[in-house]
Design an enzyme around this catalytic site. Structure first.
Site, PDB file in Angstrom:
ATOM      1  NE  ARG A   1       7.558  -0.524   4.105  1.00  0.00           N
ATOM      2  CZ  ARG A   1       6.598   0.060   4.812  1.00  0.00           C
ATOM      3  NH1 ARG A   1       6.342   1.353   4.629  1.00  0.00           N
ATOM      4  NH2 ARG A   1       5.903  -0.609   5.698  1.00  0.00           N
TER       5      ARG A   1
ATOM      6  NE  ARG B   1      -2.156  -1.276   3.507  1.00  0.00           N
ATOM      7  CZ  ARG B   1      -3.443  -1.459   3.818  1.00  0.00           C
ATOM      8  NH1 ARG B   1      -4.154  -0.448   4.238  1.00  0.00           N
ATOM      9  NH2 ARG B   1      -3.991  -2.644   3.712  1.00  0.00           N
ATOM     10  CB  THR B   2       3.857   2.394   1.888  1.00  0.00           C
ATOM     11  OG1 THR B   2       3.199   2.189   3.135  1.00  0.00           O
ATOM     12  CG2 THR B   2       4.685   3.667   1.962  1.00  0.00           C
TER      13      THR B   2
ATOM     14  CG  HIS C   1       5.549   5.009   7.964  1.00  0.00           C
ATOM     15  ND1 HIS C   1       5.644   5.756   6.808  1.00  0.00           N
ATOM     16  CD2 HIS C   1       4.864   3.886   7.631  1.00  0.00           C
ATOM     17  CE1 HIS C   1       5.042   5.100   5.816  1.00  0.00           C
ATOM     18  NE2 HIS C   1       4.555   3.971   6.292  1.00  0.00           N
TER      19      HIS C   1
ATOM     20  CE  LYS D   1      21.910  -9.784  -8.469  1.00  0.00           C
ATOM     21  NZ  LYS D   1      22.030  -9.189  -9.817  1.00  0.00           N
TER      22      LYS D   1
END
Length: 328
Positions: free
Chosen positions: A122, A72-73, A150, A100
């Site tokens: 994020r 959703r974000t 947030h 990696k």
């Protein structure tokens, strides 16, 4: 502090929001928060029209670098960027070189070399967004870092509350659930407290963080007591992925003690607004009869406000780079 107050409550031009990045709420003054909320109002109106497009970010490139999953974000930031006319590129951790063995600093240097005009980050580690912001030349927006902050979620929650309840400074807000692991709770405690609300948090003792007094927040282990007179009730998701150990006995017992149902909601102030950042654990944190009631619940409205708030943040943070008058 309501949406109808004059814009003179904050400085004009770039002084209204002098920050190059949006990394957290803790760095913001009350008028800077209000400025972003007021800026978002125009996008709420536009997003409700048939034609949802503005070209002010045309020619700019927005990178959404998500090292931690969030449907959703990510979708909200993508829609926000595209509605402002930006070229939007989504980078998923599973597809990145970080998997990696590339370091986060290497990734930051690589992103910077691509000449992005704004980067949304994020990450599962607190402080990771700050590290990247220190290595790039464009604005960085924090879409959630570990258990830290947030900020856009707190802003969209504040906008939702203000539109439904008016003056935030006159409200009592109760936040219940996994407060310890919740960056949403932390950003909301800071944001709503900065705007003058009385903030309470409730949850099992093991899920209440230390340092609540420093944030001028009252902690409760008795959810019923925390609900007394609450104008807003914000429920939080149990973040089992962040729990290393038995923080709660069982989901059933948690629902019995801390789930929001009809009986408990009756303990709050008449007309109390119910919120949840999602995704919800129905029947554990909140019953469906409350979550799906548009008169009492603002959960879907929070999602709508999220797009508008993120459009506002992208617009404001890129004004210097675009040479907007008063933002040089």
């Amino acid at each position: 502090m309501t949406a109808s107050d004059p814009a003179s409550r904050y400085p004009q031009g770039s002084a209204a929001f002098p920050h190059a990045n949006l990394l957290g709420i803790a760095r913001l003054q009350p008028w800077e928060i209000l400025f972003l909320l007021d800026e978002a109002e125009q996008w709420v109106a536009m997003n409700r029209k048939a034609a949802k497009h503005d070209d002010r970010l045309a020619g700019l490139t927005l990178i959404n670098a998500f090292f931690e999953n969030s449907t959703r974000t990510l979708l909200s930031f993508e829609i926000a960027g595209k509605r402002l006319g930006a070229d939007v590129v989504n980078m998923h951790a599973a597809q990145s070189s970080v998997k990696k063995g590339e370091t986060l600093i290497d990734t930051a240097v690589t992103l910077n070399a691509m000449r992005a005009d704004a980067i949304v980050i994020r990450h599962a580690s607190s402080g990771a967004v700050q590290l990247i912001a220190d290595k790039v030349d464009c604005p960085v927006l924090n879409a959630g870092d570990g258990s830290h902050e947030h900020p856009t979620q707190a802003l969209l929650d504040a906008l939702t509350i203000r539109r439904r309840k008016g003056d935030i400074a006159a409200l009592r807000v109760t936040i219940c659930g996994d407060v310890l692991h919740s960056r949403v709770a932390r950003s909301n405690m800071i944001c709503l407290g900065t705007l003058g609300a009385e903030v309470r948090v409730a949850g099992p003792p093991a899920l209440l963080p230390p340092g609540l007094d420093a944030l001028n927040v009252a902690g409760f282990t008795d959810f019923d007591a925390a609900l007394d007179g609450a104008d807003v009730v914000m429920m939080l998701r149990l973040q089992n992925e962040r729990m290393a150990g038995p923080f709660i006995p069982s989901a059933r017992e948690y629902a019995h003690l801390y789930g929001l149902d009809e009986r408990r909601l009756a303990l709050a102030a008449p007309g109390a607004l119910v919120m949840h950042p999602g995704p919800m654990n129905r029947g554990v944190e909140i019953v469906s009869t409350i979550a799906d009631d548009p008169e009492r619940s603002a959960i879907t409205e929070q999602v709508e406000m999220g797009v508008a708030v993120r459009m506002a943040c992208l617009d404001v943070l890129t004004r210097r780079g675009r040479g907007v008058e008063g933002w040089a």
